[in-house]
Design a protein around this motif. Structure first.
Motif, PDB file in Angstrom:
ATOM      1  N   UNK A  69       0.820  -1.210   0.000  1.00  0.00           N
ATOM      2  CA  UNK A  69       0.000   0.000   0.000  1.00  0.00           C
ATOM      3  C   UNK A  69       0.855   1.260   0.000  1.00  0.00           C
ATOM      4  N   UNK A  70       1.937   1.274   0.765  1.00  0.00           N
ATOM      5  CA  UNK A  70       2.763   2.462   0.860  1.00  0.00           C
ATOM      6  C   UNK A  70       3.344   2.888  -0.476  1.00  0.00           C
ATOM      7  N   UNK A  71       3.835   1.937  -1.256  1.00  0.00           N
ATOM      8  CA  UNK A  71       4.415   2.270  -2.560  1.00  0.00           C
ATOM      9  C   UNK A  71       3.373   2.853  -3.499  1.00  0.00           C
ATOM     10  N   UNK A  72       2.183   2.265  -3.515  1.00  0.00           N
ATOM     11  CA  UNK A  72       1.132   2.768  -4.395  1.00  0.00           C
ATOM     12  C   UNK A  72       0.652   4.157  -3.970  1.00  0.00           C
ATOM     13  N   UNK A  73       0.547   4.382  -2.671  1.00  0.00           N
ATOM     14  CA  UNK A  73       0.158   5.721  -2.214  1.00  0.00           C
ATOM     15  C   UNK A  73       1.212   6.746  -2.614  1.00  0.00           C
ATOM     16  N   UNK A  74       2.490   6.375  -2.553  1.00  0.00           N
ATOM     17  CA  UNK A  74       3.540   7.273  -3.007  1.00  0.00           C
ATOM     18  C   UNK A  74       3.444   7.573  -4.493  1.00  0.00           C
ATOM     19  N   UNK A  75       3.136   6.554  -5.292  1.00  0.00           N
ATOM     20  CA  UNK A  75       2.988   6.747  -6.740  1.00  0.00           C
ATOM     21  C   UNK A  75       1.845   7.700  -7.042  1.00  0.00           C
ATOM     22  N   UNK A  76       0.702   7.482  -6.392  1.00  0.00           N
ATOM     23  CA  UNK A  76      -0.456   8.350  -6.651  1.00  0.00           C
ATOM     24  C   UNK A  76      -0.237   9.746  -6.098  1.00  0.00           C
ATOM     25  N   UNK A  77       0.458   9.844  -4.972  1.00  0.00           N
ATOM     26  CA  UNK A  77       0.739  11.154  -4.418  1.00  0.00           C
ATOM     27  C   UNK A  77       1.613  11.983  -5.341  1.00  0.00           C
ATOM     28  N   UNK A  78       2.684  11.390  -5.864  1.00  0.00           N
ATOM     29  CA  UNK A  78       3.565  12.134  -6.759  1.00  0.00           C
ATOM     30  C   UNK A  78       2.900  12.383  -8.109  1.00  0.00           C
ATOM     31  N   UNK A  79       2.008  11.500  -8.528  1.00  0.00           N
ATOM     32  CA  UNK A  79       1.251  11.763  -9.761  1.00  0.00           C
ATOM     33  C   UNK A  79       0.347  12.978  -9.573  1.00  0.00           C
ATOM     34  N   UNK A  80      -0.270  13.075  -8.407  1.00  0.00           N
ATOM     35  CA  UNK A  80      -1.108  14.243  -8.109  1.00  0.00           C
ATOM     36  C   UNK A  80      -0.271  15.514  -8.074  1.00  0.00           C
ATOM     37  N   UNK A  81       0.951  15.418  -7.543  1.00  0.00           N
ATOM     38  CA  UNK A  81       1.831  16.582  -7.537  1.00  0.00           C
ATOM     39  C   UNK A  81       2.137  17.027  -8.961  1.00  0.00           C
ATOM     40  N   UNK A  82       2.358  16.075  -9.868  1.00  0.00           N
ATOM     41  CA  UNK A  82       2.603  16.433 -11.261  1.00  0.00           C
ATOM     42  C   UNK A  82       1.429  17.184 -11.870  1.00  0.00           C
ATOM     43  N   UNK A  83       0.204  16.720 -11.604  1.00  0.00           N
ATOM     44  CA  UNK A  83      -0.994  17.408 -12.111  1.00  0.00           C
ATOM     45  C   UNK A  83      -1.084  18.805 -11.513  1.00  0.00           C
TER      46      UNK A  83
ATOM     47  N   UNK B  74      -1.424  14.872   1.616  1.00  0.00           N
ATOM     48  CA  UNK B  74      -2.104  13.911   2.498  1.00  0.00           C
ATOM     49  C   UNK B  74      -1.852  12.476   2.037  1.00  0.00           C
ATOM     50  N   UNK B  75      -1.970  12.232   0.754  1.00  0.00           N
ATOM     51  CA  UNK B  75      -1.791  10.875   0.230  1.00  0.00           C
ATOM     52  C   UNK B  75      -0.358  10.396   0.466  1.00  0.00           C
ATOM     53  N   UNK B  76       0.625  11.276   0.236  1.00  0.00           N
ATOM     54  CA  UNK B  76       2.010  10.897   0.486  1.00  0.00           C
ATOM     55  C   UNK B  76       2.249  10.650   1.971  1.00  0.00           C
ATOM     56  N   UNK B  77       1.610  11.463   2.823  1.00  0.00           N
ATOM     57  CA  UNK B  77       1.715  11.237   4.276  1.00  0.00           C
ATOM     58  C   UNK B  77       1.151   9.876   4.651  1.00  0.00           C
ATOM     59  N   UNK B  78       0.064   9.466   4.014  1.00  0.00           N
ATOM     60  CA  UNK B  78      -0.469   8.112   4.257  1.00  0.00           C
ATOM     61  C   UNK B  78       0.557   7.063   3.837  1.00  0.00           C
ATOM     62  N   UNK B  79       1.220   7.303   2.694  1.00  0.00           N
ATOM     63  CA  UNK B  79       2.219   6.347   2.230  1.00  0.00           C
ATOM     64  C   UNK B  79       3.363   6.189   3.215  1.00  0.00           C
ATOM     65  N   UNK B  80       3.886   7.310   3.707  1.00  0.00           N
ATOM     66  CA  UNK B  80       4.939   7.237   4.715  1.00  0.00           C
ATOM     67  C   UNK B  80       4.435   6.608   6.005  1.00  0.00           C
TER      68      UNK B  80
END
Length: 524
Positions: free
Chosen positions: A179-193, A232-238
């Motif tokens: 779960x942590x890796x996927x949350x990091x992927x989605x968090x950084x994807x959101x940052x790109x947007x 928030x999503x990246x914080x969940x990942x960490x």
């Protein structure tokens, strides 16, 4: 260094043979130089992040809130100043922390530690310059038609280079299943947007705008992408890694990864479509789902790790997740009751300060010192003070802002008090971290751990100040060379210079005895 160069340098035979072994790859231990370079780069992100936190972020926020309180109007402060304050907090403080920590730990998690740090330093320079320029443009509004898009370009360039390291520098293994890796992927994807939107709005304003000020609706969209999509999503990942370990929680529900992914994509679409009520309802659902998936409030599987930190910090981590739910609820309430103008700010403050701020001040002092070359936290009392002050200030701010902005009255008088308390909490955190980073590196081994068979290179690289100690103790060749061979033992170096090996060990003992960690459990 070639053999001819070695002979011309007049190095002893033991050094020449060691350089030959190095050239043949006969070195069987990890190079400690990598960790020191990685820690140095992380320290740069942490230092710049704390600067943005203390001055452009919190201090400017206090100033804005005092102006609002004195005039008893939420429009008293400059809208451009408020956006500059928010950018410094989200990008300068939280963004710098997330980028630095990600570049430090994620390559190691993926089995491919960084070999070159020039790209990391480029990212730091681009990101820090871009954030500082954006803050300055919002305050001074000088040459902003150039500076606003320039800051957006710098930030986006830093993001692209970060993804180059995190994606192309990863291992060739199968796709992540945690779960942590996927949350990091989605968090950084959101940052790109969010950064693309920031770039587009900045160019548009530079061409047709009158001020470096995002329109309210697009600013709201941008903040949803940044706060709920990225931070928030990246914080969940960490949290899946660090909160789980530090609090002794049961493993998170990794099977929830797909549901999070669909929810985050839907959130991005709703935010860009400016369907704010639906977006905030989805945010509330995701926040509740995250609390369940991370098992934050469930019975721990093991005792929390309390050594070296304020003993009640696990309660503040759980308080942070409570603030997350409160912020999401207030966001929905703000959509349903648009005349209650204070609910929007109260919601964002509950998330950014109550959740993100309290979470960082709880985990940061527990985690960052060990990342920074194995340091000890300077003071658990300062850690406690920062958490209590920030949490109290946040409670006063969230509870009084919603009332003051909507109904007025004495609630206006509480706003500056909340700001001063939060600023004091931030200063306590900054002072504690600065003192932690300026302490001598502790030696996490006893004097008995000093061995004549350990490589000289290990001593010099792990504790650079041992170079002077060893030269004064008789290793004269060391004063003629910049870098010792990795396979040369302390005993071989002593023999090469006819130095007294026992005297060398005694001097190293004295050096490391002065750098022993403080007594376990001692509350400074």
């Amino acid at each position: 260094m070639s053999m001819n160069d070695l002979e011309k340098a007049g190095l002893p035979e033991q050094w020449v043979r060691a350089y030959e072994r190095d050239a043949q790859g006969k070195v069987d231990y990890a190079d400690p130089a990598w960790e020191r370079r990685a820690a140095r780069a992380l320290a740069a992100f942490i230092l710049s992040g704390t600067f943005f936190l203390a001055l452009p972020g919190t201090f400017l926020g206090v100033w804005n809130l005092v102006q609002i309180s004195v005039h008893r109007s939420h429009t008293a402060a400059s809208a451009a100043w408020i956006q500059a304050h928010g950018h410094a907090q989200l990008f300068g403080w939280v963004g710098s922390f997330i980028l630095g920590i990600s570049l430090y730990i994620l390559p190691k998690f993926r089995g491919r530690p960084l070999r070159s740090f020039s790209l990391v330093w480029t990212i730091w320079a681009l990101w820090t310059t871009g954030v500082a320029l954006r803050w300055w443009i919002g305050i001074e509004q000088t040459a902003w038609r150039f500076g606003l898009p320039a800051s957006a370009i710098l930030e986006f360039a830093a993001y692209v280079l970060t993804q180059k390291i995190l994606i192309l520098g990863g291992s060739a293994k199968k796709k992540p299943d945690d779960l942590g890796s996927w949350l990091g992927i989605w968090g950084f994807s959101s940052l790109g947007v969010a950064l693309l939107l920031n770039l587009g709005l900045s160019v548009w304003l530079a061409l047709v705008g009158r001020l470096p000020l995002f329109p309210p609706e697009w600013d709201n969209t941008f903040l949803i992408l940044m706060i709920w999509g990225f931070v928030v999503v990246t914080a969940w990942g960490f949290s899946t890694r660090f909160v789980t370990i530090f609090l002794g929680l049961q493993p998170p529900h990794h099977q929830a990864a797909r549901q999070f992914g669909m929810g985050i994509v839907a959130l991005l679409v709703l935010a860009l479509a400016r369907r704010y009520l639906l977006a905030d309802l989805l945010v509330l659902a995701l926040a509740i789902y995250a609390v369940w998936a991370l098992r934050v409030f469930q019975k721990p599987a093991r005792p929390a790790k309390l050594v070296g930190a304020y003993r009640h910090y696990p309660a503040f981590i759980r308080l942070a997740y409570a603030w997350l739910i409160v912020g999401a609820i207030l966001g929905v309430a703000a959509d349903l009751m648009p005349r209650a103008t204070g609910l929007v700010g109260a919601s964002r403050h509950a998330v950014t300060v109550g959740f993100i701020g309290v979470l960082i001040l709880s985990i940061g002092p527990r985690m960052l010192p060990s990342f920074l070359n194995g340091r000890e936290l300077f003071s658990t009392r300062w850690m406690a003070a920062s958490l209590w002050l920030l949490s109290t200030g946040c409670f006063l701010r969230v509870s009084s802002e919603a009332v003051a902005y909507s109904f007025g009255g004495n609630a206006w008088n509480l706003l500056p008090i909340s700001a001063y308390l939060e600023f004091a909490g931030v200063l306590a955190f900054v002072i504690n971290m600065a003192a932690t980073m300026t302490q001598p590196l502790p030696a996490w081994f006893s004097a008995q751990g000093i061995s004549a068979q350990l490589p000289l290179y290990w001593y010099l690289t792990s504790f650079p100040k041992t170079r002077t100690v060893l030269i004064q103790a008789g290793l004269k060749t060391l004063s003629k060379t910049r870098k010792a061979p990795r396979s040369l033992s302390l005993a071989e170096a002593a023999a090469a210079d006819h130095a007294d090996l026992d005297h060398l060990v005694v001097q190293l003992n004295a050096f490391f005895n002065e750098r022993q960690p403080r007594r376990v459990g001692r509350n400074q």
